[in-house]
Design a protein around this motif. Sequence first.
Motif, PDB file in Angstrom:
ATOM      1  N   TYR A 112      32.179  27.652 117.374  1.00  0.00           N
ATOM      2  CA  TYR A 112      31.364  27.195 116.023  1.00  0.00           C
ATOM      3  C   TYR A 112      30.016  28.210 116.204  1.00  0.00           C
ATOM      4  N   TRP A 113      30.016  28.806 114.323  1.00  0.00           N
ATOM      5  CA  TRP A 113      29.253  29.610 113.680  1.00  0.00           C
ATOM      6  C   TRP A 113      30.003  31.042 114.844  1.00  0.00           C
TER       7      TRP A 113
ATOM      8  N   THR B 247      30.337  34.631 114.603  1.00  0.00           N
ATOM      9  CA  THR B 247      29.877  35.857 114.253  1.00  0.00           C
ATOM     10  C   THR B 247      31.926  36.777 114.506  1.00  0.00           C
TER      11      THR B 247
ATOM     12  N   LYS C 145      28.126  30.777 103.058  1.00  0.00           N
ATOM     13  CA  LYS C 145      26.775  30.552 103.126  1.00  0.00           C
ATOM     14  C   LYS C 145      25.878  30.586 102.501  1.00  0.00           C
TER      15      LYS C 145
ATOM     16  N   ALA D 243      18.882  32.771 109.306  1.00  0.00           N
ATOM     17  CA  ALA D 243      19.121  32.899 110.748  1.00  0.00           C
ATOM     18  C   ALA D 243      18.899  33.213 111.994  1.00  0.00           C
TER      19      ALA D 243
ATOM     20  N   LYS E  26      35.059  28.783 112.836  1.00  0.00           N
ATOM     21  CA  LYS E  26      35.515  28.165 113.742  1.00  0.00           C
ATOM     22  C   LYS E  26      36.748  27.906 114.625  1.00  0.00           C
TER      23      LYS E  26
ATOM     24  N   ASN F 220      31.934  34.454 109.879  1.00  0.00           N
ATOM     25  CA  ASN F 220      31.557  33.267 110.708  1.00  0.00           C
ATOM     26  C   ASN F 220      33.285  32.454 110.505  1.00  0.00           C
TER      27      ASN F 220
ATOM     28  N   ALA G  78      19.603  31.128 115.137  1.00  0.00           N
ATOM     29  CA  ALA G  78      20.843  31.894 115.824  1.00  0.00           C
ATOM     30  C   ALA G  78      20.254  32.459 117.206  1.00  0.00           C
TER      31      ALA G  78
END
Length: 700
Positions: free
Chosen positions: A228-229, A231, A281, A468, A291, A289, A472
Amino acid sequence: MLRPQASKLVNSVRATVLARHAAVPSCPQSTQAAPAEVAPAKAKHFLIQRSNKEDLAAIRAAWPKPDFSIKALKDLLDHDNIEMRDKFRDFLKQDLYKPRYNLTLEEERELALKRLQAICDAGFISVLDFVNNPLKIFAAHELAVIDPAMGTKMTVQFNLFGGTVLKLGTERHHYLLPGIDSMKDVGCFGLTELGYGNNAVEMETTATYDPTTDELIVNTPNPLAQKYWITNGACHAKHIVVFAQLWVKGKNEGIHGVLVRCRGDELEPVTGVTVEDMGHKMGLNGVDNAKLTFDNVRVPRENLLNKYSDITPEGEFVTTIKKGGRARFLAMADQLLSGRICIASGCIIASKVCLSIAVRYAATRLTVGPTGLSDTPILCYQLQQRALVPPLATTIALTFGLTKVKNAWAKGTGDPKEHLNVVRMCCAIKPYSSWHLGHVVTTARERCGGQGYLSASRIGTYFGSAHAGQTAEGDNSVLMQKVAKEHLGLFKPHKDSPPARLDLEVVDHIEYLLKARENLQYTELRKKMASALVYTQVGKKMPSILKPIGDKLQEKGIFNTWMLQEQDLIQAFAKSYADRILCEAFKETLAGDYGSVDPSLVPVLNKVLHLHLMSTLEKDLPTFMSAGLLNTSQADSVLTINRRLCAELAPHSLALIESFGLPEEMLQSPIASDWVGYNAYDNQGELQTKEEFQAILNAK
């Protein structure tokens, strides 16, 4: 800044305006700053008076000239790779890096990739810098993250993906390194799962060894286990380092990294890998980004990153990390430490951009002055100074703190205790920097009024960057829990004697207060945790027949005390550590520990340090007063001295931000330049026409 077709119109407007209005003469004070060493009661507040019909560059030029070397301060703040940084600054002035705001999601992503590709083609960063020049990695981030979307893609490509392949992989994986540098092989870092962020050690993705085919089978067992997330995952990545629970011969050997293709050479889908775009976002939409889900994807056994652990051709698991479990996970995720320094680097450059824009605007935005005319820059006023000058001082302090942390990381010897200290510093500098950016963005936007609300002013870009950065590679507050945990084990109470008479004009006395606060919080937290440990130990030893009593005792044990009862103290203790480290870093810098210091810088930097420390006291006055470290009169003095220091440094604030090395061509913000000229034509809230932008985007 202005488009060529607007130049004639702007010049015409200015000529007409200047012909109709004579400039208001400057007050005598405008030729020099107020004397630095004047008693507060006698100090004159610096004022400058100009005409609001005057050229903005002339108004900025009327501010006092610094009595220190701007270049020397720039080089001291830069610290390392000075020549590379200067070339990089020039490179970032080109039109490719001119902001564009009215973009589709696809255009934002294409632009971020194109900008990063240009940086890679120019050779400003290489994954091999981790071996040859590790400070260069951070130097690149300290400039590239002026564009936070591009910078985020860069940090994943070169630090998280590239650094992991380099450091956790071996020669059998290093064939990828040239492609990482050239962007031929874009990659991503698959650690976070939907259900497992801060507790990644419990992740559910599996990599199971199949001895019949000599392959690893990578699988996502349920939605909570999807990566997930991620990049670079939605559009550009061909590879992903998947962190998974490694199963060999029916035994879970802990978390390991496995190289998996997530797209083909032409970016075509790969069987068994589902990539889902996470979409729009609240910021950084140039970052794609995704999944990712893996349906029993088979990869060769050799795709296991085998620096520390491996599976032999005979199917045996071997490792140099004998403890297993969490110890293996920490070794696998070690690249997150340098990642936190990269995030801190990006947040600090963003703070510098926002403050540079706000200060340059405040130096030229005229409002009602003593004459009743709009002839006085808002930067002359206490409201603006108290808002902007303290975060300016803290940004400089953070830059020196970053220098301390990145040197400790780069020069590490591998000693376990030394490594824990580096972990503690990395986990503190990231939260401090990103929280600070959040404060700076909000303050700068507000103090620029309606102009700050325009996208073209660029400040708004960094709201997304701040938020972020705050979550992050470790939620800030959770990271500060880790700081407090490591600090409890490493901390030795300070032995400094209290000053005979506390003088808040003396930096060493303020440092004593920071250390005294840290000592008190350590003593209180240590006492509570020692008591909790006893309850935990006794509760666990209760026989099963007395389990209810054992459970009752454990309610006062370590877990409940740490997680449910003492978070305020834990967070405060970690922040006290971070405050003290910044103070030490600043003093070490002045002492020449990180390079020679031009003598002209010492007076102004002493004043900057003084203001930063006094601002630290002001933010936590209740703690210092309730602990008996400051009385009411001294607390009043904190505010009085802060106001005075803001007034004394404000006339030098233009020179201080100039030392950040961010000229107008890099800031690309109309309010940091000629905001009157920018509004003399129909700009549509952009710095270039749609046609000009498309030409840049389509250029080969």
